[in-house]
Design a protein around this motif. Structure first.
Motif, PDB file in Angstrom:
ATOM      1  N   TYR A  18     -11.556 -40.689 -19.908  1.00 45.69           N
ATOM      2  CA  TYR A  18      -9.975 -40.224 -19.603  1.00 45.69           C
ATOM      3  C   TYR A  18      -9.697 -39.249 -18.685  1.00 45.69           C
ATOM      4  CZ  TYR A  18      -8.031 -43.975 -23.006  1.00 45.69           C
ATOM      5  OH  TYR A  18      -8.315 -45.003 -23.659  1.00 45.69           O
ATOM      6  N   ALA A  19      -9.913 -38.071 -19.706  1.00 39.95           N
ATOM      7  CA  ALA A  19     -10.038 -36.922 -18.639  1.00 39.95           C
ATOM      8  C   ALA A  19      -9.943 -36.944 -17.399  1.00 39.95           C
ATOM      9  CB  ALA A  19     -10.766 -34.863 -19.566  1.00 39.95           C
ATOM     10  N   GLU A  20     -10.744 -37.197 -16.436  1.00 41.25           N
ATOM     11  CA  GLU A  20     -11.963 -36.743 -15.650  1.00 41.25           C
ATOM     12  C   GLU A  20     -10.429 -37.447 -14.863  1.00 41.25           C
ATOM     13  OE1 GLU A  20     -16.296 -37.620 -15.119  1.00 41.25           O
ATOM     14  OE2 GLU A  20     -15.909 -37.487 -12.400  1.00 41.25           O
ATOM     15  N   ALA A  21     -10.644 -39.056 -15.528  1.00 33.54           N
ATOM     16  CA  ALA A  21      -9.374 -39.635 -14.625  1.00 33.54           C
ATOM     17  C   ALA A  21      -7.758 -39.226 -14.418  1.00 33.54           C
ATOM     18  CB  ALA A  21      -9.082 -41.269 -15.828  1.00 33.54           C
ATOM     19  N   VAL A  22      -7.772 -39.030 -15.802  1.00 33.26           N
ATOM     20  CA  VAL A  22      -6.541 -37.718 -15.161  1.00 33.26           C
ATOM     21  C   VAL A  22      -6.243 -36.755 -14.133  1.00 33.26           C
ATOM     22  CG1 VAL A  22      -5.102 -35.784 -16.963  1.00 33.26           C
ATOM     23  CG2 VAL A  22      -5.578 -38.587 -17.978  1.00 33.26           C
ATOM     24  N   GLY A  23      -6.956 -35.818 -14.778  1.00 35.41           N
ATOM     25  CA  GLY A  23      -7.609 -34.667 -13.729  1.00 35.41           C
ATOM     26  C   GLY A  23      -7.664 -35.220 -12.284  1.00 35.41           C
ATOM     27  N   ARG A  24      -8.586 -36.038 -11.905  1.00 37.72           N
ATOM     28  CA  ARG A  24      -8.571 -36.607 -10.509  1.00 37.72           C
ATOM     29  C   ARG A  24      -6.979 -36.966 -10.386  1.00 37.72           C
ATOM     30  NH1 ARG A  24     -11.391 -39.399  -6.761  1.00 37.72           N
ATOM     31  NH2 ARG A  24     -13.082 -38.851  -7.772  1.00 37.72           N
ATOM     32  N   LEU A  25      -6.119 -37.370 -10.778  1.00 33.67           N
ATOM     33  CA  LEU A  25      -4.111 -38.440 -10.591  1.00 33.67           C
ATOM     34  C   LEU A  25      -3.994 -36.996 -10.557  1.00 33.67           C
ATOM     35  CD1 LEU A  25      -4.503 -41.168 -12.941  1.00 33.67           C
ATOM     36  CD2 LEU A  25      -4.087 -41.120 -10.833  1.00 33.67           C
ATOM     37  N   ILE A  26      -3.952 -36.131 -11.689  1.00 32.12           N
ATOM     38  CA  ILE A  26      -3.658 -34.586 -11.289  1.00 32.12           C
ATOM     39  C   ILE A  26      -3.168 -34.576  -9.585  1.00 32.12           C
ATOM     40  CG2 ILE A  26      -2.990 -32.588 -12.364  1.00 32.12           C
ATOM     41  CD1 ILE A  26      -3.940 -33.301 -14.906  1.00 32.12           C
ATOM     42  N   ALA A  27      -4.780 -34.101  -9.706  1.00 30.99           N
ATOM     43  CA  ALA A  27      -4.770 -33.065  -8.149  1.00 30.99           C
ATOM     44  C   ALA A  27      -3.995 -34.424  -7.077  1.00 30.99           C
ATOM     45  CB  ALA A  27      -6.339 -33.452  -8.013  1.00 30.99           C
ATOM     46  N   GLU A  28      -4.460 -35.565  -7.322  1.00 27.69           N
ATOM     47  CA  GLU A  28      -4.137 -36.408  -6.065  1.00 27.69           C
ATOM     48  C   GLU A  28      -2.804 -36.654  -5.752  1.00 27.69           C
ATOM     49  OE1 GLU A  28      -7.994 -39.593  -6.111  1.00 27.69           O
ATOM     50  OE2 GLU A  28      -6.055 -40.030  -7.254  1.00 27.69           O
ATOM     51  N   GLY A  29      -1.858 -36.321  -6.769  1.00 26.41           N
ATOM     52  CA  GLY A  29      -0.324 -36.348  -6.514  1.00 26.41           C
ATOM     53  C   GLY A  29       0.107 -35.101  -6.787  1.00 26.41           C
ATOM     54  N   GLY A  30      -0.486 -34.198  -6.014  1.00 28.17           N
ATOM     55  CA  GLY A  30      -0.701 -32.284  -5.625  1.00 28.17           C
ATOM     56  C   GLY A  30       0.265 -31.495  -6.771  1.00 28.17           C
ATOM     57  N   CYS A  46     -11.317 -31.689 -14.790  1.00 28.45           N
ATOM     58  CA  CYS A  46     -11.817 -29.768 -13.748  1.00 28.45           C
ATOM     59  C   CYS A  46     -12.498 -31.121 -13.006  1.00 28.45           C
ATOM     60  CB  CYS A  46     -11.911 -28.971 -14.657  1.00 28.45           C
ATOM     61  SG  CYS A  46     -10.426 -27.409 -15.128  1.00 28.45           S
ATOM     62  N   ARG A  47     -13.088 -31.301 -13.392  1.00 28.01           N
ATOM     63  CA  ARG A  47     -14.536 -31.969 -12.537  1.00 28.01           C
ATOM     64  C   ARG A  47     -12.990 -33.577 -11.974  1.00 28.01           C
ATOM     65  NH1 ARG A  47     -18.352 -34.022 -15.685  1.00 28.01           N
ATOM     66  NH2 ARG A  47     -17.107 -36.200 -16.557  1.00 28.01           N
ATOM     67  N   GLY A  48     -13.050 -33.970 -12.251  1.00 27.84           N
ATOM     68  CA  GLY A  48     -11.961 -34.745 -12.253  1.00 27.84           C
ATOM     69  C   GLY A  48     -10.898 -34.581 -10.459  1.00 27.84           C
ATOM     70  N   ALA A  49     -10.437 -33.508 -11.219  1.00 27.37           N
ATOM     71  CA  ALA A  49      -9.209 -32.415 -10.328  1.00 27.37           C
ATOM     72  C   ALA A  49      -9.875 -32.138  -9.101  1.00 27.37           C
ATOM     73  CB  ALA A  49      -8.892 -31.589 -10.959  1.00 27.37           C
ATOM     74  N   VAL A  50     -10.492 -31.611  -9.054  1.00 30.69           N
ATOM     75  CA  VAL A  50     -12.075 -31.241  -8.035  1.00 30.69           C
ATOM     76  C   VAL A  50     -12.415 -32.352  -7.252  1.00 30.69           C
ATOM     77  CG1 VAL A  50     -13.926 -29.890  -6.991  1.00 30.69           C
ATOM     78  CG2 VAL A  50     -12.759 -29.157  -9.230  1.00 30.69           C
ATOM     79  N   GLU A  51     -13.067 -33.253  -8.043  1.00 29.03           N
ATOM     80  CA  GLU A  51     -12.897 -34.661  -7.139  1.00 29.03           C
ATOM     81  C   GLU A  51     -11.647 -34.875  -6.801  1.00 29.03           C
ATOM     82  OE1 GLU A  51     -15.881 -36.272  -9.979  1.00 29.03           O
ATOM     83  OE2 GLU A  51     -14.320 -36.539  -9.829  1.00 29.03           O
ATOM     84  N   GLY A  52     -10.559 -34.911  -6.812  1.00 32.34           N
ATOM     85  CA  GLY A  52      -9.444 -35.511  -5.711  1.00 32.34           C
ATOM     86  C   GLY A  52      -8.872 -34.307  -5.236  1.00 32.34           C
ATOM     87  N   GLY A  53      -9.599 -33.084  -4.954  1.00 29.52           N
ATOM     88  CA  GLY A  53      -9.092 -32.059  -4.076  1.00 29.52           C
ATOM     89  C   GLY A  53      -8.234 -30.955  -4.381  1.00 29.52           C
ATOM     90  N   GLY A  54      -8.496 -31.447  -6.068  1.00 31.01           N
ATOM     91  CA  GLY A  54      -7.213 -30.516  -6.420  1.00 31.01           C
ATOM     92  C   GLY A  54      -7.759 -28.656  -7.265  1.00 31.01           C
ATOM     93  N   ILE A  55      -6.877 -27.966  -7.115  1.00 31.77           N
ATOM     94  CA  ILE A  55      -7.331 -26.766  -7.704  1.00 31.77           C
ATOM     95  C   ILE A  55      -7.092 -26.606  -9.479  1.00 31.77           C
ATOM     96  CG2 ILE A  55      -6.123 -24.275  -8.477  1.00 31.77           C
ATOM     97  CD1 ILE A  55      -4.580 -24.928  -4.873  1.00 31.77           C
ATOM     98  N   THR A  56      -8.271 -26.093 -10.195  1.00 29.18           N
ATOM     99  CA  THR A  56      -8.028 -26.026 -11.348  1.00 29.18           C
ATOM    100  C   THR A  56      -8.198 -24.404 -11.708  1.00 29.18           C
ATOM    101  OG1 THR A  56     -10.618 -25.749 -11.440  1.00 29.18           O
ATOM    102  CG2 THR A  56      -9.626 -27.794 -11.329  1.00 29.18           C
ATOM    103  N   VAL A  57      -6.903 -24.232 -12.859  1.00 29.21           N
ATOM    104  CA  VAL A  57      -6.876 -23.494 -13.420  1.00 29.21           C
ATOM    105  C   VAL A  57      -7.423 -23.260 -15.102  1.00 29.21           C
ATOM    106  CG1 VAL A  57      -5.248 -21.067 -14.238  1.00 29.21           C
ATOM    107  CG2 VAL A  57      -5.243 -22.424 -11.932  1.00 29.21           C
TER     108      VAL A  57
END
Lengths: 153, 153, 153, 153
Positions: A18-30, A46-57
């Protein structure tokens, strides 16, 4: 918008998925992911967000960025211990809680107290009892991120 | 020992009565009361402690001691907002929760996370469900203070 | 009023003598001493305040009250590390700086930034250069406490 | 590495020019800028970093990201007031101070206390007197960034 993902440092496989999918969707949404920067749910998001091209704080409790998980791109070592939980909730425009531990519960409670929208995904039934009306329930990662963006925007 | 009394700023009469009795017993036992320094449960506990001849420490969220209730003898204006909750739980040797609101819940959760003993008096049933094993249940103010001293000593 | 005494953890004899006299005068004036709770200037000020019959609040950086000097009557373990310096300056109605180290300097600067009166006693000449107009200079412990009470009241 | 740029909210033109050049060089070197997120030196540094293609983290004192300057890409509203200064110094691997105000001085002092390298650029002469040995002096923005990276790496 900063969207926080909060959850336990030792996640079960479904929580991590769930967390990885959520992170990816956050990043993909900008949007930018903010979290406690440690393991479990935090690392998976964080892993999901990075895969989605995003920044993780990662708002870390300790004195050094060394405690961050490998997918934190902006590690903020606060040296504040558990008091850093209040910074995560204060900085976030909306929060998504995955699973439930005591640290997570403190963040949910602080967020509701601060008037921030909290979306719960796959959380324990007891949480549903006392948080009815204060927490938004999500059926899936996609639903969680969509509701967090709508409520925090 | 510092014993924290945590609870809502708008207390119902029974909660206020419990808090005042708890504050008095903490002071009579030679301990120092620490709390959030505001109204409701916090004010009632401070009033009881002062009646019992004790010192009362209020860890205030704002920038000024003016926000303290009249029975706070040591007002600590932190300027930290809700993050001050983590200082109350960190500084206390044990905590007594009376009633339940979101701020109180954040303190219970932070305290358990920090390994501090938490005694609950007159709290909502849902709390009993999820906090079983982590929180000590008390039947009366006297029981609450006795268990807090025993667990925190 | 809470009056802060700030200064280095390793005090030279004159600084310790000043601090003890200042602490005693704060207590005899019916005020509460607040400090960082550690050694050197802080310990000497607390010892003086206790000799004068007063209460001493130690805002500690660590997770436990064990790090407090023996004359702290109200040890507040914050777990915030150096960030606790901002709580000392925020909570105090006025501050008295004795000697100068980096921690002390951070507190002087935070206090001036917050608009709090700062009285310097026996501080290094360089401080006089840059703090002229922002810091009140005292000639003796008695002068320092009198000016702190006047400015902070 | 996170490199902090600290300085006053009302910068004179040379300070702003220094800050913008420093911010750009931090970004071009592949590092992340962290600052207080407000105006003056902070805004100029953020503008430079954004021009250089970098990320800028603003650790804000208030409750809302609205107080951030327009070039902050990651606004962290802490709600901690001045205590947020200690987070900037704790999170940074090295700090560059441009100009001197009381807030900046508190950050320099906290950073030295924490053992972090501090590089001063265009700062007031009095700072040179008391900070000799603790602070690294830079002749230009390029020199400042090079020394910060070398010392913090």
């Amino acid at each position: 918008m900063l969207i926080a993902v909060i959850g336990v440092a030792e996640a079960i496989p479904q929580e991590a998925a769930y967390a990885e999918a959520v992170g990816r969707l956050i990043a993909e949404g900008g949007h930018t992911l903010i979290c406690g920067g440690r393991g479990g749910v935090m690392a998976a998001a964080c892993r999901g967000a990075v895969e989605g091209g995003g920044i993780t704080v990662g708002i870390l409790p300790g004195d050094s960025p060394d405690g961050a998980n490998p997918w934190v791109t902006v590690p903020i070592a606060t040296g504040l211990g558990e008091a850093r939980n209040a910074i995560i909730t204060r900085a976030a425009g909306a929060l998504i809680a995955i699973g439930t531990g005591w640290g997570t519960l403190s963040e949910i409670a602080l967020a509701v107290k601060m008037g921030k929208p909290v979306v719960a995904l796959g959380s324990a039934p007891f949480l549903a009892d006392f948080a009815a009306g204060a927490v938004i329930w999500a059926e899936s990662p996609d639903d969680a991120v969509r509701q967090a963006i709508a409520a925090g925007g």
